[in-house]
Write a protein that holds these residues in place. Sequence first.
Motif, PDB file in Angstrom:
ATOM      1  N   VAL A  10     -49.591  46.741  87.770  1.00  0.00           N
ATOM      2  CA  VAL A  10     -48.334  47.039  87.093  1.00  0.00           C
ATOM      3  C   VAL A  10     -48.165  46.160  85.854  1.00  0.00           C
ATOM      4  CG1 VAL A  10     -45.833  46.826  87.322  1.00  0.00           C
ATOM      5  CG2 VAL A  10     -47.143  47.973  89.105  1.00  0.00           C
ATOM      6  N   CYS A  11     -48.542  44.883  85.968  1.00  0.00           N
ATOM      7  CA  CYS A  11     -48.394  43.963  84.839  1.00  0.00           C
ATOM      8  C   CYS A  11     -49.308  44.347  83.673  1.00  0.00           C
ATOM      9  CB  CYS A  11     -48.674  42.525  85.277  1.00  0.00           C
ATOM     10  SG  CYS A  11     -47.308  41.776  86.188  1.00  0.00           S
ATOM     11  N   THR A  14     -47.379  47.061  81.889  1.00  0.00           N
ATOM     12  CA  THR A  14     -46.212  46.489  81.223  1.00  0.00           C
ATOM     13  C   THR A  14     -46.626  45.689  79.994  1.00  0.00           C
ATOM     14  OG1 THR A  14     -45.016  46.357  83.313  1.00  0.00           O
ATOM     15  CG2 THR A  14     -44.224  44.975  81.520  1.00  0.00           C
ATOM     16  N   HIS A  73     -47.008  57.038  87.130  1.00  0.00           N
ATOM     17  CA  HIS A  73     -47.434  55.809  86.443  1.00  0.00           C
ATOM     18  C   HIS A  73     -48.857  55.955  85.905  1.00  0.00           C
ATOM     19  CE1 HIS A  73     -47.170  51.432  85.672  1.00  0.00           C
ATOM     20  NE2 HIS A  73     -48.462  51.431  85.958  1.00  0.00           N
ATOM     21  N   MET A 110     -44.749  54.682  82.330  1.00  0.00           N
ATOM     22  CA  MET A 110     -45.108  53.389  82.926  1.00  0.00           C
ATOM     23  C   MET A 110     -43.878  52.538  83.192  1.00  0.00           C
ATOM     24  SD  MET A 110     -48.603  52.159  81.031  1.00  0.00           S
ATOM     25  CE  MET A 110     -48.101  52.446  79.337  1.00  0.00           C
ATOM     26  N   THR A 114     -42.272  50.985  86.895  1.00  0.00           N
ATOM     27  CA  THR A 114     -42.762  49.624  87.135  1.00  0.00           C
ATOM     28  C   THR A 114     -42.037  48.938  88.288  1.00  0.00           C
ATOM     29  OG1 THR A 114     -43.499  49.301  84.858  1.00  0.00           O
ATOM     30  CG2 THR A 114     -42.970  47.338  86.117  1.00  0.00           C
ATOM     31  N   TRP A 134     -43.836  39.160  86.804  1.00  0.00           N
ATOM     32  CA  TRP A 134     -43.721  40.318  85.919  1.00  0.00           C
ATOM     33  C   TRP A 134     -42.857  39.991  84.706  1.00  0.00           C
ATOM     34  CZ3 TRP A 134     -39.297  43.148  84.628  1.00  0.00           C
ATOM     35  CH2 TRP A 134     -39.537  44.332  83.917  1.00  0.00           C
ATOM     36  N   SER A 138     -43.883  40.024  80.753  1.00  0.00           N
ATOM     37  CA  SER A 138     -43.104  40.782  79.775  1.00  0.00           C
ATOM     38  C   SER A 138     -42.743  39.919  78.577  1.00  0.00           C
ATOM     39  CB  SER A 138     -41.828  41.327  80.426  1.00  0.00           C
ATOM     40  OG  SER A 138     -42.126  42.138  81.535  1.00  0.00           O
ATOM     41  N   THR A 176     -54.560  50.498  89.902  1.00  0.00           N
ATOM     42  CA  THR A 176     -53.431  51.240  90.473  1.00  0.00           C
ATOM     43  C   THR A 176     -53.909  52.203  91.553  1.00  0.00           C
ATOM     44  OG1 THR A 176     -52.241  51.114  88.365  1.00  0.00           O
ATOM     45  CG2 THR A 176     -51.491  52.747  89.949  1.00  0.00           C
ATOM     46  N   ALA A 490     -36.338  50.488  85.223  1.00  0.00           N
ATOM     47  CA  ALA A 490     -37.169  49.332  84.951  1.00  0.00           C
ATOM     48  C   ALA A 490     -36.403  48.321  84.140  1.00  0.00           C
ATOM     49  CB  ALA A 490     -38.423  49.761  84.183  1.00  0.00           C
TER      50      ALA A 490
END
Length: 494
Positions: A10-11, A14, A73, A110, A114, A134, A138, A176, A490
């Motif tokens: 996920v990171c 992001t 995603h 995405m 997230t 996370w 970001s 993923t 998100a």
Amino acid sequence: MRKWGPLTAVCLGTFMLLLDVTIVIVALPEMAGVLDASLSDLQWVIDGYALALAALLLGIGAAADLLGRRRVHVAGVVLFAAASLACGLASSPAVLVAARGVQGVGAAAMFATTLPLLASVYRSRDRSVALGLWGAVSGGAAAIGPVVGGLLTEGPGWRWIFFVNLPVSVAAVWLTARTVPESHGARGRRIDWAGTASFAVFAAAATYAVVRAGSLGWTSGRTLATFGIAALALVCFVLVERRVEHPLLELSLFRKSAFTGVMAGALAYNLAAFAVLPYTSIWLQTVLGLSPVQGGLALLPLAATAFVVAAVGGRLLHGVQPRLTIGVGLALIGAGTLGQAVLGAGSSWPALLPGLIVAGIGTGLVSPALAGAALAAVEPERAGMAGGAVNTFRQLGYAFGVAVLGTVLTSRIGETLSEEQSHALAGGGASGLRAAGVPEQAMRAAFASGLNTAAVVAGVAGIVAGAAVLLLVKGERGARKGAEAPTRGAVRVG
């Protein structure tokens, strides 16, 4: 890998989608020279991405609840990668802008999935750790974006700011698929396609009208017609949301002064803090002659300060009412942006430093607090909608801000130089300036005046929004419950 694989996957997504917000900024002058792009073209390189992300975030989030969050995603990552390739291969401004819009669609897929994916995998302390990491990723993406963009632009070329997404996308899809389980939202909900479409038309038409007003004039027939389309689309959106069974955004939430205040703060936040930076980058490189790396480093103090303040402030300001951190933070952002409006014909990049640092402090206060304030302003069962709305308003504020400030800048430059000269100054790079025969001193004075005016508009917006938040946002009802239940909205940090 089994435990932290989902977080890593996920990171990665992001990091890419947030990096592409800031990495493009320092490459704009190089793009203008290679593609023969005007200032309005450069505005759309930024806004095409931000608009697609803002307009589709809530709709795609609802679709992901129904179709499967992991599936959506992964589809978003694949689309983002394909669009990145198209951006890197673009041979004209029109192709680049179109590809950036498709990139924004992938980014929305995405971004919308997230936090729901993280929430479905991690519980209790692991969830807190995952969300903290996370958030750090970001913020880090925003901080290093200008520097990475400068290194790539000055090294292999500006096209590599898009090509670099391809291997990262492959890794994100692989991780993923291997580590993230599928999850769904509440069954029985329907996707509000009419609301999604009408909101997208409103956002696109309003932004297009503002951008075109810079060259056609605010009272031209085309500008007024486009504003009319935007107004009609907004009316349609309101009517749809009042009638549909499962709306994207329940308009009754705006009856709550706290929710209205948070949304106003979110809209003004990205406008006041970031929307002037693309034009600052053009000034640094086109007018001052800095390299892309030097231009990126000159803008780094804002993002780096914000990253440090957000990391430290999260501990020191725990328990402080969000209205105070957001209201004061927006006021600092406004003051810092006003502090950048000090340029003259003889100014250089150090003149920006005090203002960038003050704005960075405010950004570090506002960014982590916005999400919590949005969740606190609504009932726990509306947490997902509130989280998605705050991110939508943030991206919309950035898109509108880039359009408005670009028009303000060109209008101010146009008062000093001829239309042909101002077009060459803003969009043609150093070669365009030489071809137009603009004297060095006049060029510097004109662009400094335009940039100062844009910074004043952005700064005032930040201060007014800060006052609105302090007046409207009161109490913290539901903050703890809301913070524990992030769903399809998100929450962006950084």
